[in-house]
Scaffold this active site. Structure first.
Site, PDB file in Angstrom:
ATOM      1  N   GLU A   1    -148.956 -99.906 -24.083  1.00 32.67           N
ATOM      2  CA  GLU A   1    -149.808-101.056 -24.358  1.00 32.67           C
ATOM      3  C   GLU A   1    -149.156-102.282 -24.782  1.00 32.67           C
ATOM      4  O   GLU A   1    -148.276-102.260 -24.949  1.00 32.67           O
ATOM      5  CB  GLU A   1    -150.779-100.608 -25.228  1.00 32.67           C
ATOM      6  CG  GLU A   1    -150.390-100.140 -26.751  1.00 32.67           C
ATOM      7  CD  GLU A   1    -151.279 -99.488 -27.761  1.00 32.67           C
ATOM      8  OE1 GLU A   1    -152.549 -99.311 -27.180  1.00 32.67           O
ATOM      9  OE2 GLU A   1    -151.044 -99.454 -28.908  1.00 32.67           O
TER      10      GLU A   1
ATOM     11  N   ARG B   1    -147.004-107.479 -29.676  1.00 27.38           N
ATOM     12  CA  ARG B   1    -146.134-106.367 -29.603  1.00 27.38           C
ATOM     13  C   ARG B   1    -146.303-105.566 -28.434  1.00 27.38           C
ATOM     14  O   ARG B   1    -147.523-105.062 -27.917  1.00 27.38           O
ATOM     15  CB  ARG B   1    -146.167-105.390 -30.761  1.00 27.38           C
ATOM     16  CG  ARG B   1    -144.991-104.472 -30.957  1.00 27.38           C
ATOM     17  CD  ARG B   1    -145.060-103.518 -32.096  1.00 27.38           C
ATOM     18  NE  ARG B   1    -146.244-102.383 -31.601  1.00 27.38           N
ATOM     19  CZ  ARG B   1    -147.069-102.192 -32.539  1.00 27.38           C
ATOM     20  NH1 ARG B   1    -147.125-102.650 -33.614  1.00 27.38           N
ATOM     21  NH2 ARG B   1    -147.639-101.155 -32.347  1.00 27.38           N
TER      22      ARG B   1
ATOM     23  N   LYS C   1    -157.189-102.629 -23.055  1.00 24.92           N
ATOM     24  CA  LYS C   1    -156.714-101.929 -22.145  1.00 24.92           C
ATOM     25  C   LYS C   1    -157.217-102.316 -20.728  1.00 24.92           C
ATOM     26  O   LYS C   1    -156.478-101.941 -19.623  1.00 24.92           O
ATOM     27  CB  LYS C   1    -156.941-100.529 -22.286  1.00 24.92           C
ATOM     28  CG  LYS C   1    -156.564 -99.982 -23.705  1.00 24.92           C
ATOM     29  CD  LYS C   1    -155.156-100.178 -23.936  1.00 24.92           C
ATOM     30  CE  LYS C   1    -154.718 -99.582 -25.340  1.00 24.92           C
ATOM     31  NZ  LYS C   1    -155.372-100.245 -26.532  1.00 24.92           N
TER      32      LYS C   1
ATOM     33  N   ASN D   1    -150.290-105.196 -27.425  1.00 22.93           N
ATOM     34  CA  ASN D   1    -150.985-105.469 -28.742  1.00 22.93           C
ATOM     35  C   ASN D   1    -151.211-107.189 -28.976  1.00 22.93           C
ATOM     36  O   ASN D   1    -150.207-107.620 -29.017  1.00 22.93           O
ATOM     37  CB  ASN D   1    -150.338-104.749 -29.831  1.00 22.93           C
ATOM     38  CG  ASN D   1    -150.147-103.247 -29.737  1.00 22.93           C
ATOM     39  OD1 ASN D   1    -151.218-102.559 -29.776  1.00 22.93           O
ATOM     40  ND2 ASN D   1    -149.006-103.037 -29.257  1.00 22.93           N
TER      41      ASN D   1
ATOM     42  N   ARG E   1    -140.979 -96.178 -33.284  1.00 22.34           N
ATOM     43  CA  ARG E   1    -141.914 -94.982 -33.934  1.00 22.34           C
ATOM     44  C   ARG E   1    -141.597 -93.687 -33.298  1.00 22.34           C
ATOM     45  O   ARG E   1    -141.569 -93.536 -32.107  1.00 22.34           O
ATOM     46  CB  ARG E   1    -143.522 -95.328 -33.858  1.00 22.34           C
ATOM     47  CG  ARG E   1    -144.028 -96.585 -34.600  1.00 22.34           C
ATOM     48  CD  ARG E   1    -145.691 -96.958 -34.270  1.00 22.34           C
ATOM     49  NE  ARG E   1    -145.196 -97.476 -32.975  1.00 22.34           N
ATOM     50  CZ  ARG E   1    -146.494 -97.753 -32.158  1.00 22.34           C
ATOM     51  NH1 ARG E   1    -147.815 -97.828 -32.912  1.00 22.34           N
ATOM     52  NH2 ARG E   1    -146.710 -98.335 -31.044  1.00 22.34           N
TER      53      ARG E   1
ATOM     54  N   GLU F   1    -158.584-101.733 -29.335  1.00 19.03           N
ATOM     55  CA  GLU F   1    -157.394-101.567 -30.374  1.00 19.03           C
ATOM     56  C   GLU F   1    -157.624-100.470 -31.232  1.00 19.03           C
ATOM     57  O   GLU F   1    -158.648-100.250 -31.649  1.00 19.03           O
ATOM     58  CB  GLU F   1    -157.129-102.861 -30.798  1.00 19.03           C
ATOM     59  CG  GLU F   1    -155.949-102.923 -31.790  1.00 19.03           C
ATOM     60  CD  GLU F   1    -154.666-102.617 -31.156  1.00 19.03           C
ATOM     61  OE1 GLU F   1    -154.536-101.189 -31.602  1.00 19.03           O
ATOM     62  OE2 GLU F   1    -153.877-103.191 -30.441  1.00 19.03           O
ATOM     63  N   GLY F   2    -156.540 -99.832 -31.829  1.00 21.17           N
ATOM     64  CA  GLY F   2    -156.611 -99.011 -32.777  1.00 21.17           C
ATOM     65  C   GLY F   2    -156.126 -97.684 -32.562  1.00 21.17           C
ATOM     66  O   GLY F   2    -156.386 -97.143 -31.635  1.00 21.17           O
TER      67      GLY F   2
ATOM     68  N   LYS G   1    -157.698 -93.837 -22.409  1.00 16.20           N
ATOM     69  CA  LYS G   1    -157.705 -94.676 -23.285  1.00 16.20           C
ATOM     70  C   LYS G   1    -158.827 -95.553 -23.300  1.00 16.20           C
ATOM     71  O   LYS G   1    -159.376 -96.178 -22.532  1.00 16.20           O
ATOM     72  CB  LYS G   1    -156.519 -95.521 -23.164  1.00 16.20           C
ATOM     73  CG  LYS G   1    -155.269 -94.904 -23.267  1.00 16.20           C
ATOM     74  CD  LYS G   1    -153.946 -95.765 -23.299  1.00 16.20           C
ATOM     75  CE  LYS G   1    -152.727 -95.350 -23.796  1.00 16.20           C
ATOM     76  NZ  LYS G   1    -151.833 -96.303 -23.934  1.00 16.20           N
TER      77      LYS G   1
ATOM     78  N   SER H   1    -148.508-104.400 -36.309  1.00 17.90           N
ATOM     79  CA  SER H   1    -148.246-104.158 -37.775  1.00 17.90           C
ATOM     80  C   SER H   1    -146.635-103.474 -37.680  1.00 17.90           C
ATOM     81  O   SER H   1    -146.040-103.132 -36.713  1.00 17.90           O
ATOM     82  CB  SER H   1    -149.024-103.157 -38.304  1.00 17.90           C
ATOM     83  OG  SER H   1    -149.157-102.025 -37.532  1.00 17.90           O
TER      84      SER H   1
END
Length: 490
Positions: A151, A132, A322, A153, A465, A384-385, A380, A158
């Protein structure tokens, strides 16, 4: 309340809230409740509506179409990066000294490669990426809006299942006239979202490439997963549309529930005979929190060494750091992985400035910017997360709390300036009106082999989002945002 619903009375707004929540509960747009909502959830029998936007949020049609158009190119770019172990080894040498988790993932990859060589086996040479690419609209005065990448992914991308439902929710509200006479969006402005089917098709393509009809897909999930229903929608689509069965395990379950034979075939125990696993799909394993003991690391190693197709492999997961995103902005780096200047230019058009905080001259200049002009940037971590970014004036204070040797584990990213919109977030039954900003993610599914041949490559739906402008972070699962759908505007 949102200015787009200015024609509605308080009673009509309350009716809309109730109608929207009922639709969510009736159509599986749900999550398991937080303890604050339901202190006990015996047997996992309770669910509540997912955090959603009250109505679709305006989003530039040209930016939406551009993001879709470029996704196949991004899929291929990251497939090629994941195939280039020499390139990734250089990245990992830099990160290994400053990020223990990244170092552990890289060392596990090397350990698996060594074990396979010693056993006289080769690794599975077909790979699946369920990616994504996330964007914000950059609204610079006097210029047309452009998408800029936040970013990329490569693991556990998800919300495809719930994003599909959210588009259906908003379209249903428009059909019902629930938004009142002043709401101008039509169904033609509200695109359907094929994210559920798109990612299920990617899993099915990898399953087909594996070549064993009765083999299954293994979903690796977190224990106590609140977002299980989002994942279930993929499972159901995989079965109903493609006839492929799936099983769910946590990393801690792997050692006790699976076995591998001498050829590396992975099997999972069942009620009857063990079933061969064609694809391992990770919805866990992207955070240090997913490895609380050695048992989880053993489980990851077992899966990585198996002959099943992994989504992602350790290398593909590491390609999503990243640091890789930052290195790609260097001159000539995109061109290393794509075939044409046109493709490279399309990818580069979505970049913003990213800076390393290492001890090179460029890194020293980035450190000066971070300390002296922090209002222009977000800091950053490479892993991930959600919920880990440091914004604006908090950057200098944060950097002073960690040893300088750890600074290269962070990337300094130029802030993107999205346009303000007005909406309301519906969370735990309540409305929260706000000035909001929205982040668009485009899913992609790609299957490729060790020689770099692309076997399947498609965009696979989208995710919008939306969060309050006052909130820097944008993760839904992390509690910062809601799932939305775009109202395309010209």
């Amino acid at each position: 309340m949102s200015e787009l619903l200015s024609g509605l009375s308080a009673a009509e707004i309350e009716h809309l809230r109730f109608t929207l929540i009922d639709w969510c509960l009736a159509h599986g747009l749900v999550v398991r409740p937080q303890p604050a909502v339901a202190a006990e959830n015996r047997g996992g029998c309770l669910a509540c509506h997912a955090p959603v936007a009250l109505h679709p949020t305006p989003f530039p049609r040209a930016c939406f179409n551009h993001a879709y158009a470029i996704q196949k190119g991004y899929n291929e770019l990251y497939a090629r990066i994941a195939n280039d172990q020499t390139f990734l080894a250089g990245i990992m040498r830099d990160l290994g000294d400053v990020d223990d988790f990244t170092k552990s993932l890289w060392e596990l990859h090397l350990e698996v490669q060594s074990d396979l060589t010693a056993a006289g086996r080769t690794e599975q040479d077909i790979y699946l990426g369920m990616f994504r690419s996330d964007y914000l609209v950059h609204a610079q005065e006097g210029l047309a809006p452009q998408i800029k990448q936040v970013e990329f992914n490569t693991v556990s991308s998800s919300f495809a299942g719930l994003a599909t439902r959210t588009a259906e929710l908003h379209r249903s509200m428009v059909k019902q006239g629930a938004y009142g006479p002043n709401f101008q969006a039509t169904l033609a402005d509200l695109p359907k979202n094929p994210a559920t089917e798109g990612l299920a098709a990617g899993l099915a393509a990898a399953h087909s490439a594996y070549g064993v009809k009765d083999a299954i897909v293994l979903f690796v999930v977190q224990p106590g997963e609140r977002n299980a229903f989002d994942q279930r929608w993929l499972e159901y689509a995989l079965l109903e549309t493609h006839g492929v069965h799936s099983v769910r395990l946590t990393l801690a379950d792997v050692q006790s529930r699976t076995s591998t034979d001498e050829s590396g075939k992975l099997r999972i125990g069942g009620v009857h005979t063990p079933t061969e696993v064609a694809v391992v799909y990770y919805r866990a394993g992207y955070s240090p929190d997913d490895y609380p003991s050695a048992e989880e690391w053993r489980g990851r190693k077992t899966l990585e060494a198996s002959a099943a197709i992994k989504c992602p492999t350790l290398l593909t997961q590491l390609a999503g750091s990243k640091k890789v995103q930052q290195v790609l902005t260097d001159a000539g780096m995109v061109e290393r992985f794509v075939d044409t200047k046109e493709s490279a230019d399309l990818v580069r058009s979505t970049f913003v400035k990213l800076h390393t905080l290492d001890t090179t001259e460029a890194g020293k200049e980035a450190r000066r910017l971070a300390l002296e002009q922090p209002e222009r940037y977000v800091l950053k971590p490479s892993r991930e997360g959600g919920g880990n970014n440091i914004y604006r004036d908090k950057i200098p204070e944060f950097l002073r709390t960690i040893p300088e040797r750890q600074w290269p584990g962070y990337i300094l990213m130029e802030l993107i300036l999205p346009p303000d919109r007005h909406n309301a977030i519906v969370r735990a039954g309540e409305l929260f009106p706000a000035t909001v900003v929205s982040e668009l993610g485009i899913y992609g599914a790609v299957v490729w082999d060790k020689q770099g041949k692309i076997l399947y490559n498609e965009p696979a739906g989208h995710l919008l989002r939306t969060k309050s402008k006052e909130t820097d972070e944008g993760g839904v699962a992390a509690g910062f945002a809601c799932i939305d759908s775009p109202w395309l505007t010209d």
